[in-house]
Write an enzyme that holds these catalytic residues in place. Structure first.
Site, PDB file in Angstrom:
ATOM      1  N   ASP A 382       0.862  -1.324   0.000  1.00 54.28           N
ATOM      2  CA  ASP A 382      -0.206  -0.071  -0.058  1.00 54.28           C
ATOM      3  C   ASP A 382       0.855   1.281   0.040  1.00 54.28           C
ATOM      4  OD1 ASP A 382      -3.069   0.732   0.435  1.00 54.28           O
ATOM      5  OD2 ASP A 382      -1.672   1.915   1.820  1.00 54.28           O
ATOM      6  N   GLU A 425      -4.682   2.296  -4.617  1.00 52.71           N
ATOM      7  CA  GLU A 425      -3.197   2.111  -4.305  1.00 52.71           C
ATOM      8  C   GLU A 425      -3.000   0.608  -3.709  1.00 52.71           C
ATOM      9  OE1 GLU A 425      -4.432   4.396  -0.857  1.00 52.71           O
ATOM     10  OE2 GLU A 425      -4.994   4.262  -2.695  1.00 52.71           O
TER      11      GLU A 425
END
Length: 501
Positions: A382, A425
């Protein structure tokens, strides 16, 4: 009428003979094409086999390279070279390395000479003393074979750099990690590849004929770029065996079927043409109309058949036009389906795979890992503070960041891995046949590459990662949740780090 009957019989015989000749010509042509395709199939199979063996050997070598690079940054080793501390400290460092990793010997060199060697073999120890890496600032990968040693050995030499300032580094020495390519390692390679693996100085003496056996020989080069020997891999070609047997069975069945059909055709022609003509002749000659009563309507039936055939041909032309239109539409539909499939499989922004691929592959990888008892690892990724970049610099800049992260991931994973953009993301990498240590090395390499990539930007881009390996008692949900939990720990502990659970 008698001459006409003989002429018909002769025609049938000529048709039968011509059909046999055509059949054998087609059979020979078919066999030639089939054998050519078989050769091509074996060549493709051998190319894939060679690529697989080479990838496995290369992967084992890359593990040694990663270890050399990792230990070249060890502060205790750098301190030992610059301050010449007690060697017992290095013995403790490398003792666990040699016991736990695929490493047989270690050597450290300053710019002028060797300063530390951990090697039990006296002959190899003497060889290591002769090495000099003073002028080499790059890593060295080499294989060597001494007449006094039973097995060749492989080593990686990696430069040790010391920071003089934030921007400058200077080379103060070299670390060398190596291993023997002995029977145990060849047997392990045999287990991984299901092949016969040997070390040969001349592979031509042991290679079996191409086609029957899949073969691959990897040359091993020394520091002077001379070949010292070959790692030879051989495996029976199942494609050749199966295809050859199927081709033989098909050929025999085809011959028998053709002869049977030809016999039935001759019997049918005789029964429907020759015999009726003989009976009609007999009836005319003997004036017995009752004998030919059943053939009275023969001409009308033939006339009907002719009209039916004409109608059929007209219909066939219309059908052919329709089929061509349908084929064109089908081709367009196939192209459209292919484009849709590509859109479903690959994320257009990052180039990574999509959740569509994840949904289709996760259960297969999970079942394969459980059944074959091979490792399966996962890396959960992430981007740190990504919302802040979007809010400050705009979503276009945020998309560029995600695109660059995707490129870095694709360059630093294996071809067999599955990098998947799960959303936003969030990224998940599935690593079949990779244990937790290999997955951690890949994760750290990606993290460092991302951190280096955006140094010139006005903002900071880092990623947090979580690494885990599938356990025997895991479900798919447990396995993936543990990767997410590891990522959460990295986020909680300050971000820009990799956590293993």
């Amino acid at each position: 009428m008698k001459e006409e009957r003989i002429l018909i019989n002769q025609r049938i015989k000529r048709i039968f003979t011509s059909s046999l000749i055509i059949f054998f010509f087609v059979l020979i042509l078919f066999s030639f094409v089939a054998l050519r395709n078989l050769k091509r199939s074996v060549e493709i199979d051998n190319h894939f086999y060679s690529s697989t063996i080479d990838s496995i050997i290369q992967l084992n070598s890359e593990k040694l390279e990663i270890l050399a690079e990792e230990y070249s940054k060890n502060e205790k080793i750098i301190s030992f070279i610059t301050m010449e501390n007690d060697q017992k400290q290095l013995d403790n460092i490398f003792k666990s390395l040699i016991l736990s990793q695929d490493v047989d010997f270690v050597a450290i060199y300053s710019n002028e000479k060797s300063v530390y060697i951990n090697c039990e073999n006296k002959i190899l120890h003497s060889f290591l003393l002769t090495l000099n890496f003073q002028k080499n600032n790059d890593f060295v990968h080499s294989y060597e074979l001494s007449e006094s040693l039973l097995f060749p050995f492989e080593y990686y030499a990696y430069p040790i750099l010391k920071k003089d300032s934030e921007t400058q580094k200077r080379r103060i020495g070299t670390i060398l990690l190596g291993r023997f390519i002995n029977i145990e390692r060849l047997l392990e390679l045999e287990r991984l590849t299901a092949s016969k693996i040997t070390f040969e100085t001349d592979p031509k003496k042991t290679l079996k004929p191409f086609g029957i056996t899949l073969t691959y020989s990897k040359p091993l080069k020394n520091s002077q770029n001379k070949i010292i020997g070959y790692i030879v891999a051989q495996k029976p070609s199942e494609a050749f065996k199966v295809t050859f047997i199927n081709l033989s069975i098909f050929t025999i069945m085809f011959i028998l079927l053709f002869i049977f059909l030809l016999y039935m055709s001759a019997y049918f022609v005789t029964d429907t043409v020759v015999t009726p003509l003989q009976k009609i002749e007999y009836a005319i000659q003997n004036n017995t109309p009752d004998v030919i009563e059943r053939y009275v309507y023969q001409k009308d039936e033939i006339g009907e058949l002719s009209r039916a055939i004409k109608h059929y041909l007209e219909q066939k032309e219309q059908i052919n036009i329709y089929l061509k239109e349908l084929e064109s539409k089908n081709a367009s539909l196939r192209m459209l389906n292919e484009e849709v499939r590509k859109l479903l499989e690959k994320d257009t922004l990052t180039g990574l795979l999509t959740r569509y691929v994840f949904n289709s592959q996760i259960e297969r990888l999970y079942v394969s890992s459980k059944a074959d008892k091979i490792p399966l690892s996962a890396i959960s990724i992430d981007a740190d503070n990504f919302k802040k970049i979007n809010d400050t610099y705009g979503h276009a800049e945020g998309d560029e960041v995600l695109k660059k992260i995707g490129e870095i991931i694709l360059k630093n994973i294996r071809l067999s891995d599955f990098p998947i953009r799960m959303g936003g993301e969030e990224i998940l990498i599935l690593l079949p046949e990779a244990d937790i240590n290999a997955a951690y090395s890949i994760a750290e390499r990606i993290r460092n590459k991302v951190q280096e990539e955006f140094k010139s930007k006005p903002y900071t881009v880092t990623i947090s990662l979580g690494v885990t390996q599938l356990k025997p008692e895991d479900t798919i949900e447990n396995f993936l949740k543990r990767a997410d939990d590891a990522l959460y720990v990295s986020k909680t502990n300050g971000k820009n780090q990799t956590t293993i659970l």
